[in-house]
Design an enzyme around this catalytic site. Structure first.
Site, PDB file in Angstrom:
ATOM      1  N   ARG A  10      -5.685  63.928 -11.473  1.00  0.00           N
ATOM      2  CA  ARG A  10      -4.311  63.432 -11.596  1.00  0.00           C
ATOM      3  C   ARG A  10      -4.292  61.904 -11.694  1.00  0.00           C
ATOM      4  O   ARG A  10      -3.512  61.331 -12.450  1.00  0.00           O
ATOM      5  CB  ARG A  10      -3.477  63.892 -10.391  1.00  0.00           C
ATOM      6  CG  ARG A  10      -3.074  65.364 -10.512  1.00  0.00           C
ATOM      7  CD  ARG A  10      -2.682  65.956  -9.189  1.00  0.00           C
ATOM      8  NE  ARG A  10      -1.515  65.354  -8.594  1.00  0.00           N
ATOM      9  CZ  ARG A  10      -1.187  65.469  -7.311  1.00  0.00           C
ATOM     10  NH1 ARG A  10      -1.967  66.165  -6.488  1.00  0.00           N
ATOM     11  NH2 ARG A  10      -0.107  64.910  -6.845  1.00  0.00           N
ATOM     12  N   ARG A  29      -0.100  71.479  -0.951  1.00  0.00           N
ATOM     13  CA  ARG A  29      -0.016  71.837  -2.367  1.00  0.00           C
ATOM     14  C   ARG A  29      -1.386  72.167  -2.942  1.00  0.00           C
ATOM     15  O   ARG A  29      -2.380  71.542  -2.582  1.00  0.00           O
ATOM     16  CB  ARG A  29       0.594  70.661  -3.159  1.00  0.00           C
ATOM     17  CG  ARG A  29       2.080  70.670  -3.135  1.00  0.00           C
ATOM     18  CD  ARG A  29       2.732  69.427  -3.693  1.00  0.00           C
ATOM     19  NE  ARG A  29       2.151  68.857  -4.883  1.00  0.00           N
ATOM     20  CZ  ARG A  29       2.665  67.794  -5.501  1.00  0.00           C
ATOM     21  NH1 ARG A  29       3.752  67.213  -5.033  1.00  0.00           N
ATOM     22  NH2 ARG A  29       2.098  67.296  -6.575  1.00  0.00           N
ATOM     23  N   ARG A  50       6.117  60.939 -18.401  1.00  0.00           N
ATOM     24  CA  ARG A  50       4.749  60.721 -17.925  1.00  0.00           C
ATOM     25  C   ARG A  50       3.807  60.307 -19.032  1.00  0.00           C
ATOM     26  O   ARG A  50       2.605  60.153 -18.789  1.00  0.00           O
ATOM     27  CB  ARG A  50       4.229  62.029 -17.347  1.00  0.00           C
ATOM     28  CG  ARG A  50       4.372  62.106 -15.856  1.00  0.00           C
ATOM     29  CD  ARG A  50       3.783  63.419 -15.435  1.00  0.00           C
ATOM     30  NE  ARG A  50       3.095  63.310 -14.202  1.00  0.00           N
ATOM     31  CZ  ARG A  50       3.672  63.515 -13.023  1.00  0.00           C
ATOM     32  NH1 ARG A  50       4.939  63.778 -12.940  1.00  0.00           N
ATOM     33  NH2 ARG A  50       2.954  63.449 -11.935  1.00  0.00           N
ATOM     34  N   ARG A  57      -0.367  65.238   3.118  1.00  0.00           N
ATOM     35  CA  ARG A  57       0.980  65.712   2.746  1.00  0.00           C
ATOM     36  C   ARG A  57       1.145  67.202   3.041  1.00  0.00           C
ATOM     37  O   ARG A  57       0.258  68.008   2.819  1.00  0.00           O
ATOM     38  CB  ARG A  57       1.220  65.477   1.261  1.00  0.00           C
ATOM     39  CG  ARG A  57       2.493  66.163   0.806  1.00  0.00           C
ATOM     40  CD  ARG A  57       2.960  65.728  -0.551  1.00  0.00           C
ATOM     41  NE  ARG A  57       1.925  65.763  -1.559  1.00  0.00           N
ATOM     42  CZ  ARG A  57       2.014  65.154  -2.722  1.00  0.00           C
ATOM     43  NH1 ARG A  57       3.073  64.425  -3.003  1.00  0.00           N
ATOM     44  NH2 ARG A  57       1.046  65.229  -3.591  1.00  0.00           N
ATOM     45  N   LYS A  63       7.252  58.738  -4.633  1.00  0.00           N
ATOM     46  CA  LYS A  63       8.427  58.928  -5.504  1.00  0.00           C
ATOM     47  C   LYS A  63       9.388  59.950  -4.888  1.00  0.00           C
ATOM     48  O   LYS A  63      10.586  59.707  -4.793  1.00  0.00           O
ATOM     49  CB  LYS A  63       7.982  59.412  -6.909  1.00  0.00           C
ATOM     50  CG  LYS A  63       7.019  58.448  -7.602  1.00  0.00           C
ATOM     51  CD  LYS A  63       6.632  58.918  -8.991  1.00  0.00           C
ATOM     52  CE  LYS A  63       5.784  60.175  -9.043  1.00  0.00           C
ATOM     53  NZ  LYS A  63       4.452  60.055  -8.434  1.00  0.00           N
TER      54      LYS A  63
END
Ligand code: AP5
Length: 214
Positions: free
Chosen positions: A171, A160, A88, A127, A13
């Site tokens: 998540r 992160r 969400r 990431r 996203k």
């Protein structure tokens, strides 16, 4: 044109939002980025949000919805809005409907980026991000020119804190239980398009551009 980017964690996203805002002259509103900036700046909101984010849980709606209005009300009328990571759950989606109506605005398209779970895990584990700007890299798929350093600002890239295996599992669970119902919610409104997010970033972007021309 106001757009929602929907999809599981790691679907891409943020990566697609970066391209879309240039294409559409749009403003990106990423609730995740807003929370991370608050955490970095040690604000009271950041302290509260951190408790939930690092465990992979959703930040409570009452903390999230108002900050979206604050961000939305700062957007100039002629600009498009790109919502990334909001809504969400159903409560947030209904609040958005109501709040947009009050402001004489509407959501025109919801782009659902569909990516299988094994691809998500590989993307999230590789990431790296610049917390100041929100710019996202991947050690294999989109590496910076110098390892661990942002190409644009020279700042250090980090992993992160919610990208640990345990938090990512949580998540994904939250996505499956609370967020994925929004696919049906927006499909019924006739504004949903589903994109194959398992392709390269360019190919995903091409699909998104085509879907916006329709
Ligand atoms: P948020 O920051 O929104 O995280 P998320 O939804 O879990 O999504 P991610 O940022 O993990 O992934 P992404 O889809 O943007 O993928 P990216 O482009 O980075 O939220 C974080 C937390 O904040 C939540 O868990 C929650 O606690 C809280 N929160 C946020 N919003 C909230 C709300 N509305 N209500 C309550 N709580 C909220 O890509 C991932 C990686 O893959 C990158 O390394 C990238 O380079 C790479 N990549 C991307 N696309 C491709 C591709 N096509 N091919 C190969 N690699 C790719």
């Amino acid at each position: 044109m106001n757009i929602i980017l929907l999809g599981p964690p790691g679907a891409g996203k943020g990566t697609q939002a970066e391209r879309l805002i240039k294409q559409l002259n749009a403003v990106q509103i990423s609730t995740g980025d807003i929370f991370r900036t608050n955490i970095k700046n040690n604000t009271p909101l950041g302290a509260k949000a951190k408790e939930y984010i690092n465990k992979g849980q959703l930040v409570p709606d009452e903390l999230t919805i108002d900050l979206v209005w604050d961000a939305l009300d700062k957007v100039e009328d002629e600009k498009s809005v790109l919502l990334d990571g909001f809504p969400r759950n159903i409560t947030q989606a209904e609040a958005l409907d109501e709040g947009m109506q009050k402001r004489d605005k509407k959501i025109d398209k919801v782009i659902n980026i569909n990516v299988p779970e094994d691809v998500i895990i590989e993307r999230i584990s590789g990431r790296r991000v610049n917390v100041s700007t929100g710019k996202v890299y991947h050690i294999k798929f989109n590496p910076p020119k110098v390892e661990g350093i942002d190409d644009e600002t020279g700042e250090k890239l980090i992993q992160r804190e919610d990208d640990t295996e345990k938090a990512v599992k949580q998540r994904l669970d939250v996505y499956n239980k609370q967020t994925s119902v929004l696919i049906d919610y927006y499909d019924k409104k006739g504004i949903l398009v589903t994109i194959d997010g398992a392709k390269t970033p360019d190919e995903v972007f091409d699909q998104i551009k085509k879907s916006l021309e329709k």
